[in-house]
Scaffold this active site. Sequence first.
Site, PDB file in Angstrom:
ATOM      1  N   GLN A   1       0.850  -1.195   0.000  1.00 36.41           N
ATOM      2  CA  GLN A   1       0.000   0.000   0.000  1.00 36.41           C
ATOM      3  C   GLN A   1       0.882   1.241   0.000  1.00 36.41           C
ATOM      4  O   GLN A   1       0.382   2.358  -0.092  1.00 36.41           O
ATOM      5  CB  GLN A   1      -0.874   0.020   1.258  1.00 36.41           C
ATOM      6  CG  GLN A   1      -1.835  -1.142   1.350  1.00 36.41           C
ATOM      7  CD  GLN A   1      -2.416  -1.250   2.747  1.00 36.41           C
ATOM      8  OE1 GLN A   1      -3.455  -0.678   3.052  1.00 36.41           O
ATOM      9  NE2 GLN A   1      -1.752  -1.979   3.618  1.00 36.41           N
TER      10      GLN A   1
ATOM     11  N   HIS B   1      -1.712   1.293  -4.204  1.00 35.42           N
ATOM     12  CA  HIS B   1      -2.147   2.672  -3.969  1.00 35.42           C
ATOM     13  C   HIS B   1      -1.322   3.674  -4.786  1.00 35.42           C
ATOM     14  O   HIS B   1      -1.286   4.859  -4.460  1.00 35.42           O
ATOM     15  CB  HIS B   1      -2.066   3.020  -2.474  1.00 35.42           C
ATOM     16  CG  HIS B   1      -3.124   2.353  -1.648  1.00 35.42           C
ATOM     17  ND1 HIS B   1      -3.119   2.339  -0.262  1.00 35.42           N
ATOM     18  CD2 HIS B   1      -4.241   1.663  -2.004  1.00 35.42           C
ATOM     19  CE1 HIS B   1      -4.176   1.668   0.175  1.00 35.42           C
ATOM     20  NE2 HIS B   1      -4.872   1.239  -0.858  1.00 35.42           N
TER      21      HIS B   1
ATOM     22  N   THR C   1       0.505  -3.010   8.739  1.00 38.64           N
ATOM     23  CA  THR C   1      -0.676  -2.281   8.249  1.00 38.64           C
ATOM     24  C   THR C   1      -1.788  -2.405   9.272  1.00 38.64           C
ATOM     25  O   THR C   1      -1.973  -3.458   9.884  1.00 38.64           O
ATOM     26  CB  THR C   1      -1.099  -2.773   6.837  1.00 38.64           C
ATOM     27  OG1 THR C   1      -2.280  -2.065   6.448  1.00 38.64           O
ATOM     28  CG2 THR C   1      -1.331  -4.274   6.769  1.00 38.64           C
TER      29      THR C   1
HETATM   30  P1  OAD Z   1      -1.378   3.025   9.221  1.00 37.53           P
HETATM   31  O1  OAD Z   1      -0.718   4.296   9.634  1.00 37.53           O
HETATM   32  O2  OAD Z   1      -2.857   2.985   9.258  1.00 37.53           O
HETATM   33  O3  OAD Z   1      -0.848   1.821  10.113  1.00 37.53           O
HETATM   34  C1  OAD Z   1       0.518   1.602  10.297  1.00 37.53           C
HETATM   35  C2  OAD Z   1       0.698   0.242  10.951  1.00 37.53           C
HETATM   36  O4  OAD Z   1       2.091   0.002  11.063  1.00 37.53           O
HETATM   37  C3  OAD Z   1       0.109   0.114  12.351  1.00 37.53           C
HETATM   38  O5  OAD Z   1      -0.588  -1.133  12.455  1.00 37.53           O
HETATM   39  C4  OAD Z   1       1.335   0.111  13.281  1.00 37.53           C
HETATM   40  O6  OAD Z   1       1.165  -0.717  14.433  1.00 37.53           O
HETATM   41  C5  OAD Z   1       2.377  -0.499  12.357  1.00 37.53           C
HETATM   42  N1  OAD Z   1       3.771  -0.117  12.667  1.00 37.53           N
HETATM   43  C6  OAD Z   1       4.261   1.082  13.057  1.00 37.53           C
HETATM   44  N2  OAD Z   1       5.589   1.023  13.215  1.00 37.53           N
HETATM   45  C7  OAD Z   1       5.961  -0.239  12.915  1.00 37.53           C
HETATM   46  C8  OAD Z   1       7.200  -0.955  12.905  1.00 37.53           C
HETATM   47  N3  OAD Z   1       8.351  -0.362  13.211  1.00 37.53           N
HETATM   48  N4  OAD Z   1       7.187  -2.263  12.568  1.00 37.53           N
HETATM   49  C9  OAD Z   1       6.019  -2.888  12.240  1.00 37.53           C
HETATM   50  N5  OAD Z   1       4.824  -2.274  12.243  1.00 37.53           N
HETATM   51  C10 OAD Z   1       4.791  -0.980  12.573  1.00 37.53           C
HETATM   52  O7  OAD Z   1      -0.808   2.672   7.747  1.00 37.53           O
HETATM   53  P2  OAD Z   1      -1.408   1.683   6.652  1.00 37.53           P
HETATM   54  O8  OAD Z   1      -2.112   0.536   7.288  1.00 37.53           O
HETATM   55  O9  OAD Z   1      -0.324   1.409   5.686  1.00 37.53           O
HETATM   56  O10 OAD Z   1      -3.835   5.011   1.786  1.00 37.53           O
HETATM   57  O11 OAD Z   1      -2.474   2.613   5.969  1.00 37.53           O
HETATM   58  C11 OAD Z   1      -3.230   2.102   4.903  1.00 37.53           C
HETATM   59  C12 OAD Z   1      -3.587   3.219   3.952  1.00 37.53           C
HETATM   60  O12 OAD Z   1      -4.203   4.275   4.669  1.00 37.53           O
HETATM   61  C13 OAD Z   1      -2.406   3.871   3.288  1.00 37.53           C
HETATM   62  O13 OAD Z   1      -1.925   3.165   2.151  1.00 37.53           O
HETATM   63  C14 OAD Z   1      -2.948   5.198   2.893  1.00 37.53           C
HETATM   64  C15 OAD Z   1      -3.670   5.537   4.176  1.00 37.53           C
HETATM   65  O14 OAD Z   1      -4.698   6.419   4.102  1.00 37.53           O
HETATM   66  C16 OAD Z   1      -4.116   6.032   0.971  1.00 37.53           C
HETATM   67  O15 OAD Z   1      -3.648   7.153   1.118  1.00 37.53           O
HETATM   68  C17 OAD Z   1      -5.059   5.671  -0.128  1.00 37.53           C
END
Ligand code: OAD
Length: 225
Positions: free
Chosen positions: A85, A103, A170
Amino acid sequence: MRITVLTGAGISAESGLPTFRASDGLWEDHRIEDVATPEGFARDPELVHRFYNMRRAAASEAQPNAAHRALAQLQDHHDLTLVTQNVDALHERGGSRDVIHMHGALDGALCAECDHRWPAPAIMSPDDRCPNCAAPATRPDIVWFGEIPYHMDRIWTALEGADLFVAIGTSGNVYPAAGFAQHASRNGVECVELNLQTSMNARDFDRQIMGPASETVPEWVATLL
Ligand code: OAD
């Protein structure tokens, strides 16, 4: 083994790129409807370009971390479909090939008039003209809320045909990616989550490996080599 991996912002967090939903994340400082929707772009293209120009600069300065590199190694040993993503290029720069950017990507530009695509310059502006049709309608080649993610047919097929589905870093807030584990699971695929904090769709996975991606991903990959 046929493995489908989905990555999110968490895999790039230790490369210094902010996630979206953390307390210091991108969606704390920016309203989704302003910078990540077609309507926001129509209202204020200058603001939207500024947001993605800033992210493009940050992403080009960031370096891939051990998690990105481990997934590249996994691809050398297994039939891996890597779906991200993320709009950064850290998977490619970590050595992965054929990464599916569902994305979109910061290094792509898209004409909103004629759908022509070309490599994005470092700084995009509303005055830029499409090299194909000359319309001043250039936008980042990023999928915004309300738009359909890219390569979905290929992704559903890879999920259904996998022996293992793994989601890394994610939060499970954004569909369709948040539905991948449930879809794979219904097709009899084992589902594993690697994350720092519990995701919204944690119950869709058979097991969780919790911790920072730079540690958990290389450790998990090592078990498959
Ligand atoms: P989020 O910001 O929603 O979530 C980030 C995830 O990464 C969370 O579950 C954290 O626990 C985890 N995390 C943080 N630091 C970490 C680390 N060092 N190791 C492992 N995990 C870690 O981001 P996404 O799920 O990627 O879309 O968000 C999905 C979509 O929402 C994105 O692609 C974007 C956003 O809006 C669009 O803009 C269309």
